[in-house]
Design an enzyme around this catalytic site. Structure first.
Site, mmCIF file in Angstrom:
data_model
loop_
_atom_site.group_PDB
_atom_site.id
_atom_site.type_symbol
_atom_site.label_atom_id
_atom_site.label_comp_id
_atom_site.label_asym_id
_atom_site.label_seq_id
_atom_site.Cartn_x
_atom_site.Cartn_y
_atom_site.Cartn_z
ATOM 1 N N ASP A 118 -5.892 2.630 1.126
ATOM 2 C CA ASP A 118 -4.562 3.121 0.740
ATOM 3 C C ASP A 118 -3.799 2.107 -0.104
ATOM 4 O O ASP A 118 -4.091 0.907 -0.082
ATOM 5 C CB ASP A 118 -3.754 3.517 1.980
ATOM 6 N N GLU A 185 -3.366 1.020 6.140
ATOM 7 C CA GLU A 185 -2.941 -0.379 6.348
ATOM 8 C C GLU A 185 -1.493 -0.573 5.939
ATOM 9 O O GLU A 185 -0.741 -1.299 6.603
ATOM 10 C CB GLU A 185 -3.849 -1.316 5.531
HETATM 11 ZN ZN LIG Z 1 -3.197 -4.862 1.483
#
Ligand SMILES: [Zn+2]
Length: 493
Positions: A118, A185
């Site tokens: 992501d 994340e």
């Molecule tokens: Zn990162």
């Protein structure tokens, strides 16, 4: 009398010099690895294709672009056929990918390489600041431009390239290799890394080395050190926010009390900013100087770093002049939100401020809350924790075989560089693996521009094209070096 003084100075001089000489010399000399051929053009094109897929993370509840993550997974399947044929793939929480390359000796502690799919969104209104569109993956001026190029698709693609290359060459690992590619994340990793780390725990898969993003090669960070420095995160700061609130004041602005709700909260904020948390020179931050840049410094500076028993206050005063360096040595205090008032002639009944603290290892959410209450010491103010604290992660070992395998790899691929452990100010997915292994490191094999951190979550994120091949070489050699090392053996004793 003066003879005694001279003798004492003489002895002191000898002690300081000896300690400077002995400062943890980084003695290992390893041959550079230039012989690993990398088809840079093909790697670059595969990487650019991945940058064009906007795998944007949004806060939970705001909905995610499922199609983008599905496209990304399909893209990887097409371009890394060896990995998809020979490694087990487990899809976790819908979009996180856990690849497992079973080693011939599965009881050995495995190697875990982390990267995240992501990317952070492009801020609304900042599109025009981009010199190249964020999802075009343009190549210009020696850089690949795009959201996620540095954070963290460079790492993700370099890991896949290295693994694919080893598969093609018939490499057979002894220890199991895991590639853990989370999908959230940037919003905390709750669905990705948290769940993957839990799988490791539930299945009792032994882990000997974990590598995630979080450090890089930097230059000019420390005065006197000209060599490139590979900063490797060995610990992460914690994170907690408190809400300060005063209620039940109010009234007409024509007859105000001595102190308004705004005044009460403002006074508390001023106290917190004036009474900052004390600096502590320990753990990863101390190791950064003593073990990392110290030995690479000119002799004058080595006297300083090698004799922190004497010069610590001097160095701390110097570090305090830089917000970034100071943040490595104290729990920081940052007021981030302030709410009060609606109308110019009405005293607000309520005023509220949010203050964010980044916790030094050793401080906890609760200990900082107690200290904040002591500093504010005003019972008109209610102080509460916004969300449970994310505690700081303890330091990973730098005397382990895993650390040596990592250091060796850095020296092989980036000859002449200095390796320095440090304390990461932000957070990464790797913190969830700390309970599984005390060898969790954070390093991205690329030279970071001086404004690289700002670019990573801001506009004009980019990475140098020339650095891509070394990134692939780095992961490839790390897999080999970790496989050959005696990982985990030092934790048994
Ligand atoms: Zn990162």
């Amino acid at each position: 009398m003066w003879k005694w003084a001279a003798a004492i100075f003489c002895v002191l001089g000898i002690v300081l010099s000896l300690r400077a000489w002995n400062l943890g010399v980084d003695s290992e000399v390893v041959p550079a690895v230039e012989g690993v051929p990398v088809d840079s053009d093909a790697v670059l094109e595969r990487f650019r294709g991945g940058l064009r897929i906007p795998t944007v993370s949004r806060q939970p509840g705001l909905g995610m672009d499922e199609a983008a993550f599905e496209n990304f997974r399909a893209y990887l399947a097409v371009h890394y056929p060896g990995i998809h044929e020979h490694l087990d793939l487990e899809i976790v929480s819908g979009h996180s990918l856990l690849f497992r390359w079973l080693g011939s000796e599965p009881s050995l502690p495995g190697t875990v390489l982390l990267a995240h799919q992501d990317v952070v969104p492009v801020d609304k209104g900042s599109e025009a600041d981009w010199l190249h569109p964020p999802y075009a993956a343009d190549v210009a001026d020696g850089f690949v431009w795009g959201r996620g190029s540095l954070d963290d698709k460079f790492g993700l693609f370099a890991i896949l390239e290295a693994t694919e290359m080893l598969l093609a060459e018939g490499f057979e690992p002894r220890r199991t290799l895991y590639l853990s590619l989370g999908h959230d994340e940037e919003v905390g990793g709750g669905q990705g890394a948290v769940q993957i780390a839990k799988l490791f725990g539930d299945r009792r898969w032994p882990v000997g080395l974990v590598l995630d993003e979080g450090g890089a090669i930097v230059r000019g960070l420390v005065p006197g050190v000209d060599a490139p420095v590979a900063i490797v995160g060995v610990a992460e700061k914690g994170f907690v926010s408190f809400v300060l609130e005063v209620d039940g004041m109010g009234g007409h602005s024509s007859a105000p009390p001595d102190q308004s709700a705004i005044g009460i909260i403002s006074a508390a904020i001023v106290k917190l900013e004036e009474q900052r948390f004390p600096m502590r020179f320990e753990g990863a931050s101390r190791a950064f100087f003593e073990q990392g840049v110290g030995p690479a410094s000119p002799f004058g500076m080595r006297i300083l770093y090698g004799n922190l028993w004497l010069f610590e206050p001097l160095l701390l005063a110097f570090l305090d002049s830089s917000p970034m360096m100071a943040a490595m040595t104290r729990t920081t205090t940052a007021p981030t939100i302030f709410h009060a008032g609606l109308k110019e002639n009405v005293l607000p009944a309520r005023a509220q401020a949010t203050v964010n603290f980044r916790l030094l290892p050793g401080d906890s959410g609760d200990s900082v809350l107690a200290e904040v209450r002591r500093i504010v010491s005003d019972d008109r103010i209610d102080i509460s924790m916004l969300e449970p604290a994310r505690e700081a992660s303890p330091s990973s070992r730098t005397d382990s075989e895993a650390w040596r395998a990592l250091s060796r790899t850095v020296h092989e691929v980036f000859p002449g560089s200095v390796i320095a452990p440090y304390l990461l100010l932000g957070g990464t997915d790797s913190r969830y693996f700390r309970d599984l292994c005390d060898c969790v490191y954070r390093f991205l094999p690329i030279e970071l521009e001086s404004d690289g951190l700002r670019r990573a979550h801001g506009s004009n994120e980019r990475i140098p094209v020339a650095g891509i091949a070394d990134g692939v070489r780095f992961y490839r050699r790390l897999i080999e070096n970790a496989d050959a090392a005696r990982l985990g053996s030092e934790t048994a004793g």
